[in-house]
Design a protein around this motif. Structure first.
Motif, PDB file in Angstrom:
ATOM      1  N   PRO A 120       0.775  -1.100   0.028  1.00 58.53           N
ATOM      2  CA  PRO A 120       0.055  -0.136   0.092  1.00 58.53           C
ATOM      3  C   PRO A 120       0.751   1.036  -0.015  1.00 58.53           C
ATOM      4  O   PRO A 120       1.952   1.266   0.507  1.00 58.53           O
ATOM      5  CB  PRO A 120      -0.716  -0.212   1.346  1.00 58.53           C
ATOM      6  CG  PRO A 120      -0.017  -1.102   2.058  1.00 58.53           C
ATOM      7  CD  PRO A 120       0.700  -2.152   1.296  1.00 58.53           C
ATOM      8  N   ILE A 121       0.294   2.032  -0.920  1.00 56.80           N
ATOM      9  CA  ILE A 121       1.106   3.703  -0.760  1.00 56.80           C
ATOM     10  C   ILE A 121      -0.051   4.539  -0.129  1.00 56.80           C
ATOM     11  O   ILE A 121      -1.275   4.564  -0.555  1.00 56.80           O
ATOM     12  CB  ILE A 121       1.166   4.215  -1.986  1.00 56.80           C
ATOM     13  CG1 ILE A 121       2.300   3.104  -2.736  1.00 56.80           C
ATOM     14  CG2 ILE A 121       1.791   5.589  -2.020  1.00 56.80           C
ATOM     15  CD1 ILE A 121       2.668   3.486  -4.292  1.00 56.80           C
ATOM     16  N   HIS A 147      -7.246   1.300   6.306  1.00 54.58           N
ATOM     17  CA  HIS A 147      -7.415   0.637   4.828  1.00 54.58           C
ATOM     18  C   HIS A 147      -5.965  -0.479   4.362  1.00 54.58           C
ATOM     19  O   HIS A 147      -6.419  -1.470   3.836  1.00 54.58           O
ATOM     20  CB  HIS A 147      -7.246   1.803   3.609  1.00 54.58           C
ATOM     21  CG  HIS A 147      -8.671   2.445   3.437  1.00 54.58           C
ATOM     22  ND1 HIS A 147      -9.821   1.738   3.407  1.00 54.58           N
ATOM     23  CD2 HIS A 147      -8.828   3.859   3.500  1.00 54.58           C
ATOM     24  CE1 HIS A 147     -10.786   2.538   3.151  1.00 54.58           C
ATOM     25  NE2 HIS A 147     -10.369   3.976   3.374  1.00 54.58           N
ATOM     26  N   ALA A 148      -4.939  -0.037   4.864  1.00 59.26           N
ATOM     27  CA  ALA A 148      -3.848  -0.752   4.688  1.00 59.26           C
ATOM     28  C   ALA A 148      -3.934  -2.064   5.215  1.00 59.26           C
ATOM     29  O   ALA A 148      -3.893  -3.384   4.814  1.00 59.26           O
ATOM     30  CB  ALA A 148      -2.399   0.228   4.931  1.00 59.26           C
ATOM     31  N   HIS A 152      -7.683  -3.163   1.647  1.00 55.71           N
ATOM     32  CA  HIS A 152      -8.318  -2.293   0.929  1.00 55.71           C
ATOM     33  C   HIS A 152      -7.618  -1.897  -0.381  1.00 55.71           C
ATOM     34  O   HIS A 152      -8.472  -1.515  -1.414  1.00 55.71           O
ATOM     35  CB  HIS A 152      -9.249  -1.175   1.572  1.00 55.71           C
ATOM     36  CG  HIS A 152     -10.112  -1.666   2.496  1.00 55.71           C
ATOM     37  ND1 HIS A 152     -10.836  -0.906   3.424  1.00 55.71           N
ATOM     38  CD2 HIS A 152     -10.741  -2.881   2.608  1.00 55.71           C
ATOM     39  CE1 HIS A 152     -11.394  -1.512   4.014  1.00 55.71           C
ATOM     40  NE2 HIS A 152     -11.689  -2.796   3.766  1.00 55.71           N
ATOM     41  N   SER A 153      -6.237  -1.482  -0.222  1.00 57.41           N
ATOM     42  CA  SER A 153      -5.570  -1.038  -1.357  1.00 57.41           C
ATOM     43  C   SER A 153      -5.709  -1.586  -2.606  1.00 57.41           C
ATOM     44  O   SER A 153      -5.727  -0.846  -3.659  1.00 57.41           O
ATOM     45  CB  SER A 153      -4.204  -0.598  -1.035  1.00 57.41           C
ATOM     46  OG  SER A 153      -3.465  -1.844  -0.931  1.00 57.41           O
ATOM     47  N   VAL A 154      -5.787  -2.973  -2.873  1.00 55.85           N
ATOM     48  CA  VAL A 154      -5.944  -3.552  -3.970  1.00 55.85           C
ATOM     49  C   VAL A 154      -7.184  -3.241  -4.836  1.00 55.85           C
ATOM     50  O   VAL A 154      -7.161  -2.928  -5.992  1.00 55.85           O
ATOM     51  CB  VAL A 154      -5.895  -5.294  -3.747  1.00 55.85           C
ATOM     52  CG1 VAL A 154      -5.823  -5.725  -5.207  1.00 55.85           C
ATOM     53  CG2 VAL A 154      -4.632  -5.525  -3.100  1.00 55.85           C
ATOM     54  N   TYR A 155      -8.149  -3.396  -4.375  1.00 54.59           N
ATOM     55  CA  TYR A 155      -9.586  -3.118  -4.772  1.00 54.59           C
ATOM     56  C   TYR A 155      -9.732  -1.581  -5.024  1.00 54.59           C
ATOM     57  O   TYR A 155     -10.190  -1.221  -6.056  1.00 54.59           O
ATOM     58  CB  TYR A 155     -10.675  -3.557  -3.990  1.00 54.59           C
ATOM     59  CG  TYR A 155     -10.753  -5.055  -3.530  1.00 54.59           C
ATOM     60  CD1 TYR A 155     -11.184  -6.018  -4.782  1.00 54.59           C
ATOM     61  CD2 TYR A 155     -10.474  -5.582  -2.592  1.00 54.59           C
ATOM     62  CE1 TYR A 155     -11.043  -7.339  -4.652  1.00 54.59           C
ATOM     63  CE2 TYR A 155     -10.573  -7.013  -2.300  1.00 54.59           C
ATOM     64  CZ  TYR A 155     -10.721  -7.781  -3.203  1.00 54.59           C
ATOM     65  OH  TYR A 155     -10.816  -9.266  -3.159  1.00 54.59           O
ATOM     66  N   SER A 193     -16.601   0.669   2.691  1.00 56.41           N
ATOM     67  CA  SER A 193     -15.077   0.390   3.412  1.00 56.41           C
ATOM     68  C   SER A 193     -14.805   1.821   3.950  1.00 56.41           C
ATOM     69  O   SER A 193     -13.904   1.821   4.861  1.00 56.41           O
ATOM     70  CB  SER A 193     -14.283   0.020   2.238  1.00 56.41           C
ATOM     71  OG  SER A 193     -13.816   1.133   1.230  1.00 56.41           O
ATOM     72  N   GLU A 194     -15.339   2.904   3.315  1.00 54.56           N
ATOM     73  CA  GLU A 194     -14.989   4.106   4.245  1.00 54.56           C
ATOM     74  C   GLU A 194     -15.402   4.003   5.508  1.00 54.56           C
ATOM     75  O   GLU A 194     -14.970   4.468   6.302  1.00 54.56           O
ATOM     76  CB  GLU A 194     -15.397   5.227   3.451  1.00 54.56           C
ATOM     77  CG  GLU A 194     -14.989   5.647   1.965  1.00 54.56           C
ATOM     78  CD  GLU A 194     -13.376   5.808   2.228  1.00 54.56           C
ATOM     79  OE1 GLU A 194     -13.199   6.806   2.978  1.00 54.56           O
ATOM     80  OE2 GLU A 194     -12.654   5.257   1.643  1.00 54.56           O
TER      81      GLU A 194
END
Length: 379
Positions: A120-121, A147-148, A152-155, A193-194
């Protein structure tokens, strides 16, 4: 490095107040039930697996990383040191072993995001850094670390790519329809997800008022002397309860193109969770652990999600949700109910002569709806 020295390093340049840490915490501890169910529905969407595998292989992630490296400021001890301390602190509290790379990008629009396929970034904009105070920003950084931790970062990266692709192939009718079906499903999950990440931000900042202020600033700017958190939450109650079925339909249409829930709704949802027994149990150290994730039951997740939606329908003040609840409870005269709901008329027998309707002012409670495309939530 010992745990004590690690804690000392992570907390330099941050307030002296002590915040609780959650060793080995699983993302299940803060995931919103709607987040889990939307992700399950997304994975079941026809063609999603094929698209996911193709995107994972084709997405130019190296290019994305080079773009931020070349045209943004990488957060470190030497650059935006206060953000770097917050990031390490958030990772320490949520027990995320590897600290993600974080960048500050020049953009006056307040925004933040967590993207990346392999790792993740986290990216925050200058508009967000300038808008929020230290404790508000801490909640945002915790939001992104959440999120990391949740993966979640992939989707979110795939949604970013597909949204851009949909614009490029809009002239191809069938191609655009296929892509937009997946984009719509991704956005539905994205919004849910938020709500999960907002909870993670609260676990990191452990200051509900700061989280509320941050969301309020996203909606109204840096004019705290002109705003009031309680009045802001009343807006969420009015949004949910006001109007008739026509307004309910408009709410759905308004939210479909958005990736983020409305800020008032996010604030109401977060406050409701902060006052719940689930949140108190986490704060007391009773939470699901990562090493137990492999033993979790998918059936239990489905059951929790179903129970959440049933509870939402049962307690919602939204006219459409109330109608769904009435019908599920066996209420008769569908035609009359629909006519009265759409026209704002009263009466349960369809005569239209009743009083009351569905335009009553809201109480101080309530939450629901979604969709703001900016700010601490846009991660």
């Amino acid at each position: 490095m010992t745990e004590d020295s690690h804690e000392e390093a992570t907390h330099e340049n941050v307030p002296s107040r002590q915040r609780k840490r959650f060793p080995g915490i699983s993302s299940r501890a803060y995931e919103h039930p709607a987040d889990r169910s939307a992700l399950v529905a997304l994975r079941k969407l026809t063609g999603f697996d094929t698209v996911f595998k193709a995107m994972s292989a084709l997405l130019p992630e190296r290019s994305l990383r080079l773009l931020f490296l070349s045209d943004s400021v990488r957060v470190s001890d030497a650059q935006f040191a206060h953000l770097h301390a917050m990031l390490r602190d958030a990772c320490y509290i949520l027990d995320l072993e590897k600290v993600p790379v974080m960048y500050v990008a020049q953009d006056p629009k307040p925004n933040a995001m967590c993207i990346g396929l392999d790792e993740p970034i986290i990216v925050v904009t200058t508009g967000l850094v300038e808008l929020l105070d230290e404790e508000e920003m801490r909640a945002v950084v915790g939001h992104e670390v959440g999120h990391a931790l949740s993966g979640h970062s992939v989707y979110r990266t795939i949604l970013l790519f597909l949204t851009n692709l949909a614009l490029k192939v809009a002239w191809i009718p069938l191609g655009n329809v296929a892509i937009m079906a997946i984009v719509t499903a991704l956005r539905e999950w994205f919004r849910k997800s938020e709500l999960s990440a907002d909870r993670a931000g609260l676990l990191v900042g452990q200051d509900l008022r700061a989280s509320m202020r941050g969301l309020m600033k996203i909606a109204g700017g840096n004019h705290l002397h002109e705003m009031n958190v309680d009045a802001f939450l009343e807006q969420a109650a009015e949004y949910e309860a006001g109007g008739d079925l026509r307004d309910s339909v408009l709410k759905i249409l308004n939210v479909l193109p958005r990736t983020h829930p409305f800020t008032t709704v996010r604030a109401a949802e977060l406050k409701k969770w902060a006052e719940s027994r689930d949140y108190q149990r986490v704060m007391d150290g009773h939470y699901p652990r990562r090493d137990e994730d492999k033993d979790t039951s998918v059936t239990d997740s489905f059951r929790d999600s179903a129970a959440h939606y049933a509870d939402t329908v049962r307690n919602s003040k939204d006219p459409l949700m109330k109608l769904v609840g009435d019908l599920a409870g066996g209420a008769g005269d569908l035609g009359g109910k629909l006519r009265d709901k759409f026209t704002g008329g009263g009466g349960s027998g369809g005569s239209g002569n009743g009083n009351g309707g569905n335009g009553s002012r809201p109480s101080d409670e309530g939450s629901g709806g979604e969709g703001r495309d900016q700010g601490p939530g846009k991660s």
